[in-house]
Design a protein around this motif. Sequence first.
Motif, PDB file in Angstrom:
ATOM      1  N   ASP A 270       9.383  -3.265  13.943  1.00 57.99           N
ATOM      2  CA  ASP A 270       8.803  -4.281  14.823  1.00 57.99           C
ATOM      3  C   ASP A 270       7.656  -3.667  15.628  1.00 57.99           C
ATOM      4  O   ASP A 270       7.813  -3.265  16.782  1.00 57.99           O
ATOM      5  CB  ASP A 270       9.873  -4.847  15.747  1.00 57.99           C
ATOM      6  N   THR A 271       6.496  -3.630  15.019  1.00 57.79           N
ATOM      7  CA  THR A 271       5.306  -3.019  15.632  1.00 57.79           C
ATOM      8  C   THR A 271       4.531  -3.989  16.508  1.00 57.79           C
ATOM      9  O   THR A 271       3.471  -3.634  17.037  1.00 57.79           O
ATOM     10  CB  THR A 271       4.371  -2.480  14.541  1.00 57.79           C
ATOM     11  N   ARG A 272       5.020  -5.202  16.698  1.00 59.14           N
ATOM     12  CA  ARG A 272       4.238  -6.242  17.377  1.00 59.14           C
ATOM     13  C   ARG A 272       3.846  -5.860  18.797  1.00 59.14           C
ATOM     14  O   ARG A 272       2.739  -6.194  19.243  1.00 59.14           O
ATOM     15  CB  ARG A 272       5.027  -7.560  17.381  1.00 59.14           C
ATOM     16  N   GLN A 273       4.700  -5.152  19.519  1.00 62.04           N
ATOM     17  CA  GLN A 273       4.375  -4.781  20.905  1.00 62.04           C
ATOM     18  C   GLN A 273       3.272  -3.731  20.972  1.00 62.04           C
ATOM     19  O   GLN A 273       2.742  -3.446  22.054  1.00 62.04           O
ATOM     20  CB  GLN A 273       5.619  -4.261  21.615  1.00 62.04           C
ATOM     21  N   PHE A 274       2.909  -3.160  19.817  1.00 55.82           N
ATOM     22  CA  PHE A 274       1.881  -2.122  19.776  1.00 55.82           C
ATOM     23  C   PHE A 274       0.605  -2.597  19.081  1.00 55.82           C
ATOM     24  O   PHE A 274      -0.218  -1.773  18.665  1.00 55.82           O
ATOM     25  CB  PHE A 274       2.421  -0.886  19.055  1.00 55.82           C
ATOM     26  N   ASN A 275       0.420  -3.898  18.942  1.00 60.07           N
ATOM     27  CA  ASN A 275      -0.712  -4.428  18.183  1.00 60.07           C
ATOM     28  C   ASN A 275      -2.020  -4.480  18.962  1.00 60.07           C
ATOM     29  O   ASN A 275      -3.064  -4.799  18.384  1.00 60.07           O
ATOM     30  CB  ASN A 275      -0.386  -5.830  17.650  1.00 60.07           C
ATOM     31  N   ASP A 276      -1.995  -4.190  20.245  1.00 53.37           N
ATOM     32  CA  ASP A 276      -3.216  -4.189  21.047  1.00 53.37           C
ATOM     33  C   ASP A 276      -4.053  -2.967  20.676  1.00 53.37           C
ATOM     34  O   ASP A 276      -3.672  -1.825  20.961  1.00 53.37           O
ATOM     35  CB  ASP A 276      -2.858  -4.165  22.539  1.00 53.37           C
ATOM     36  N   ARG A 277      -5.200  -3.181  20.072  1.00 52.99           N
ATOM     37  CA  ARG A 277      -6.004  -2.064  19.591  1.00 52.99           C
ATOM     38  C   ARG A 277      -6.570  -1.209  20.729  1.00 52.99           C
ATOM     39  O   ARG A 277      -7.007  -0.074  20.498  1.00 52.99           O
ATOM     40  CB  ARG A 277      -7.148  -2.584  18.708  1.00 52.99           C
ATOM     41  N   SER A 278      -6.525  -1.714  21.962  1.00 50.21           N
ATOM     42  CA  SER A 278      -7.031  -0.921  23.079  1.00 50.21           C
ATOM     43  C   SER A 278      -6.123   0.270  23.390  1.00 50.21           C
ATOM     44  O   SER A 278      -6.524   1.188  24.102  1.00 50.21           O
ATOM     45  CB  SER A 278      -7.185  -1.795  24.330  1.00 50.21           C
TER      46      SER A 278
ATOM     47  N   THR B 143       0.840  -1.192   0.000  1.00 49.75           N
ATOM     48  CA  THR B 143       0.000   0.000   0.000  1.00 49.75           C
ATOM     49  C   THR B 143       0.877   1.245   0.000  1.00 49.75           C
ATOM     50  O   THR B 143       2.021   1.198   0.456  1.00 49.75           O
ATOM     51  CB  THR B 143      -0.913   0.047   1.239  1.00 49.75           C
ATOM     52  N   VAL B 144       0.350   2.364  -0.507  1.00 45.59           N
ATOM     53  CA  VAL B 144       1.129   3.605  -0.497  1.00 45.59           C
ATOM     54  C   VAL B 144       0.902   4.378   0.801  1.00 45.59           C
ATOM     55  O   VAL B 144       1.657   5.303   1.106  1.00 45.59           O
ATOM     56  CB  VAL B 144       0.800   4.501  -1.707  1.00 45.59           C
ATOM     57  N   GLU B 145      -0.131   4.004   1.549  1.00 47.28           N
ATOM     58  CA  GLU B 145      -0.373   4.624   2.844  1.00 47.28           C
ATOM     59  C   GLU B 145       0.012   3.655   3.955  1.00 47.28           C
ATOM     60  O   GLU B 145       0.183   2.458   3.732  1.00 47.28           O
ATOM     61  CB  GLU B 145      -1.831   5.063   2.996  1.00 47.28           C
ATOM     62  N   MET B 146       0.140   4.181   5.143  1.00 49.75           N
ATOM     63  CA  MET B 146       0.486   3.347   6.289  1.00 49.75           C
ATOM     64  C   MET B 146      -0.599   2.288   6.504  1.00 49.75           C
ATOM     65  O   MET B 146      -1.786   2.596   6.425  1.00 49.75           O
ATOM     66  CB  MET B 146       0.616   4.215   7.537  1.00 49.75           C
ATOM     67  N   PRO B 147      -0.235   1.023   6.757  1.00 50.21           N
ATOM     68  CA  PRO B 147      -1.255  -0.006   7.019  1.00 50.21           C
ATOM     69  C   PRO B 147      -2.189   0.425   8.145  1.00 50.21           C
ATOM     70  O   PRO B 147      -1.754   1.011   9.138  1.00 50.21           O
ATOM     71  CB  PRO B 147      -0.426  -1.226   7.418  1.00 50.21           C
ATOM     72  N   ASN B 148      -3.489   0.128   7.977  1.00 46.67           N
ATOM     73  CA  ASN B 148      -4.472   0.586   8.967  1.00 46.67           C
ATOM     74  C   ASN B 148      -5.009  -0.546   9.827  1.00 46.67           C
ATOM     75  O   ASN B 148      -6.087  -0.436  10.397  1.00 46.67           O
ATOM     76  CB  ASN B 148      -5.628   1.327   8.276  1.00 46.67           C
ATOM     77  N   ARG B 149      -4.249  -1.620   9.941  1.00 43.04           N
ATOM     78  CA  ARG B 149      -4.623  -2.729  10.822  1.00 43.04           C
ATOM     79  C   ARG B 149      -3.383  -3.248  11.524  1.00 43.04           C
ATOM     80  O   ARG B 149      -2.249  -3.013  11.057  1.00 43.04           O
ATOM     81  CB  ARG B 149      -5.276  -3.858  10.030  1.00 43.04           C
ATOM     82  N   PRO B 150      -3.527  -3.936  12.643  1.00 40.22           N
ATOM     83  CA  PRO B 150      -2.363  -4.537  13.292  1.00 40.22           C
ATOM     84  C   PRO B 150      -1.694  -5.551  12.363  1.00 40.22           C
ATOM     85  O   PRO B 150      -2.370  -6.369  11.735  1.00 40.22           O
ATOM     86  CB  PRO B 150      -2.961  -5.229  14.524  1.00 40.22           C
ATOM     87  N   CYS B 151      -0.387  -5.485  12.264  1.00 37.18           N
ATOM     88  CA  CYS B 151       0.382  -6.385  11.403  1.00 37.18           C
ATOM     89  C   CYS B 151       1.097  -7.401  12.290  1.00 37.18           C
ATOM     90  O   CYS B 151       1.907  -7.027  13.144  1.00 37.18           O
ATOM     91  CB  CYS B 151       1.374  -5.594  10.567  1.00 37.18           C
ATOM     92  N   ASN B 152       0.803  -8.674  12.082  1.00 41.23           N
ATOM     93  CA  ASN B 152       1.285  -9.730  12.976  1.00 41.23           C
ATOM     94  C   ASN B 152       2.800  -9.755  13.129  1.00 41.23           C
ATOM     95  O   ASN B 152       3.310 -10.093  14.201  1.00 41.23           O
ATOM     96  CB  ASN B 152       0.812 -11.099  12.480  1.00 41.23           C
ATOM     97  N   TYR B 153       3.527  -9.401  12.064  1.00 44.25           N
ATOM     98  CA  TYR B 153       4.985  -9.491  12.112  1.00 44.25           C
ATOM     99  C   TYR B 153       5.649  -8.156  11.788  1.00 44.25           C
ATOM    100  O   TYR B 153       6.795  -8.108  11.383  1.00 44.25           O
ATOM    101  CB  TYR B 153       5.482 -10.579  11.143  1.00 44.25           C
ATOM    102  N   GLY B 154       4.940  -7.073  11.965  1.00 44.49           N
ATOM    103  CA  GLY B 154       5.536  -5.766  11.756  1.00 44.49           C
ATOM    104  C   GLY B 154       5.171  -5.142  10.419  1.00 44.49           C
ATOM    105  O   GLY B 154       4.471  -5.730   9.595  1.00 44.49           O
ATOM    106  N   ILE B 155       5.666  -3.928  10.208  1.00 46.39           N
ATOM    107  CA  ILE B 155       5.428  -3.169   8.985  1.00 46.39           C
ATOM    108  C   ILE B 155       6.745  -3.007   8.238  1.00 46.39           C
ATOM    109  O   ILE B 155       7.745  -2.588   8.808  1.00 46.39           O
ATOM    110  CB  ILE B 155       4.858  -1.777   9.302  1.00 46.39           C
ATOM    111  N   MET B 156       6.737  -3.361   6.955  1.00 43.27           N
ATOM    112  CA  MET B 156       7.928  -3.194   6.135  1.00 43.27           C
ATOM    113  C   MET B 156       7.750  -2.002   5.208  1.00 43.27           C
ATOM    114  O   MET B 156       6.775  -1.929   4.461  1.00 43.27           O
ATOM    115  CB  MET B 156       8.217  -4.452   5.312  1.00 43.27           C
ATOM    116  N   ALA B 157       8.683  -1.052   5.276  1.00 43.40           N
ATOM    117  CA  ALA B 157       8.705   0.069   4.343  1.00 43.40           C
ATOM    118  C   ALA B 157       9.564  -0.325   3.145  1.00 43.40           C
ATOM    119  O   ALA B 157      10.692  -0.816   3.311  1.00 43.40           O
ATOM    120  CB  ALA B 157       9.266   1.314   5.014  1.00 43.40           C
ATOM    121  N   ASN B 158       9.030  -0.120   1.944  1.00 43.11           N
ATOM    122  CA  ASN B 158       9.706  -0.480   0.696  1.00 43.11           C
ATOM    123  C   ASN B 158      10.058   0.808  -0.054  1.00 43.11           C
ATOM    124  O   ASN B 158       9.164   1.587  -0.391  1.00 43.11           O
ATOM    125  CB  ASN B 158       8.800  -1.340  -0.174  1.00 43.11           C
ATOM    126  N   ILE B 159      11.329   1.017  -0.312  1.00 40.87           N
ATOM    127  CA  ILE B 159      11.788   2.264  -0.923  1.00 40.87           C
ATOM    128  C   ILE B 159      12.601   1.934  -2.166  1.00 40.87           C
ATOM    129  O   ILE B 159      13.724   1.423  -2.081  1.00 40.87           O
ATOM    130  CB  ILE B 159      12.630   3.085   0.077  1.00 40.87           C
TER     131      ILE B 159
END
Length: 342
Positions: A237-245, A169-185
């Motif tokens: 590594d966004t996994r520690q922030f995946n709790d939507r609360s 996607t060209v925008e930041m993912p809008n859901r929790p990502c199980n294994y993190g977010i990868m930026a592709n440049i």
Amino acid sequence: MQLSLLSAAAVLAPEVSALLRFSCSQLVTERLDPLVDPGKAPSQHVHQIVGGNAFKPEMTGDVPSQASCTTCEFADDFSNYWTAVLYFRARNGTFKRVPQMPNQGFEAADGGITIYYTPSYNGQKVTAFQPGFRMIVGNPTYRTREQASRYRQLTYTCLDQPGTRTGETVEMPNRPCNYGIMANIRFPTCWDGKTLDPPDHSSHVAYPESGTFESGGPCPASHPVKIPQLFYEVIWDTRQFNDRSIWPEDGSQPFVWSYGDKTGYGNHGDYVFGWKGDALQVAMDTDCYITCPQLRRQSFQTGNQCKVPRVINEDIDGWLTELPGGIPVTGSPTKREEAWEA
């Protein structure tokens, strides 16, 4: 490790018969930018930098001769590669730096970036970057999809597993990502053939006139020289922030770039060429695929030991009340109805 590395590369680029894919461990993370803010300490926003230890607030002269070590696997690569840093913004408005994690096949690396140099997709040869060459792709001020479309293939991958390579996607993912977010440049692949580093650090390169580098699209007449496709993969590594609360109450995604972008459209990357001698041109001419016997390698452990001390004395890692440098957060939030539904 080698088997998993080759397997990952096959998934990423099954049609490619030649490419360099290697890891560069973390060198330093701080507010320095020798391209946009040469000589300034601090610069505007936080960057994470990999590569040779000649990196400093102002970089002039021959880069390889000034470096004594590199965080990259190829021992003759003293280039510097860098991107902005990702932060998590909690529901109470405080910020926490998101750590990086090594890519699949490079688990022994100290975070960092996975680097690709692709010489050709259709048998045409490329001209390697020259001493003094520098470039930037993307624009940190962009906050709309229309603006972001000016740069091709600056995207994000929401990793459901380490090998996920679909759904960019060209925008930041809008859901929790199980294994993190990868930026592709992915950088432009056509050069004017004469300018090494213009004032804007980008007008000397261009995308193909039609199609893409992968499809063999021709270069425009203004930029006739084909150069390797330089491509970064950075895993946060966004996994520690995946709790939507702990996400914002309106359901918007909580991640913000260090330059204040919560849309993701300001994605960008910087590059300072620093290969020693003709090592990169040799690799491009011999169609190396992943491993390249023509190039000297070093272990992850050796690369991990190459560091430079921080120049700026400021907290970038604790829970912060504002982004380093006081950068404001801008961009339209993703509404709940557009967000991932649990």
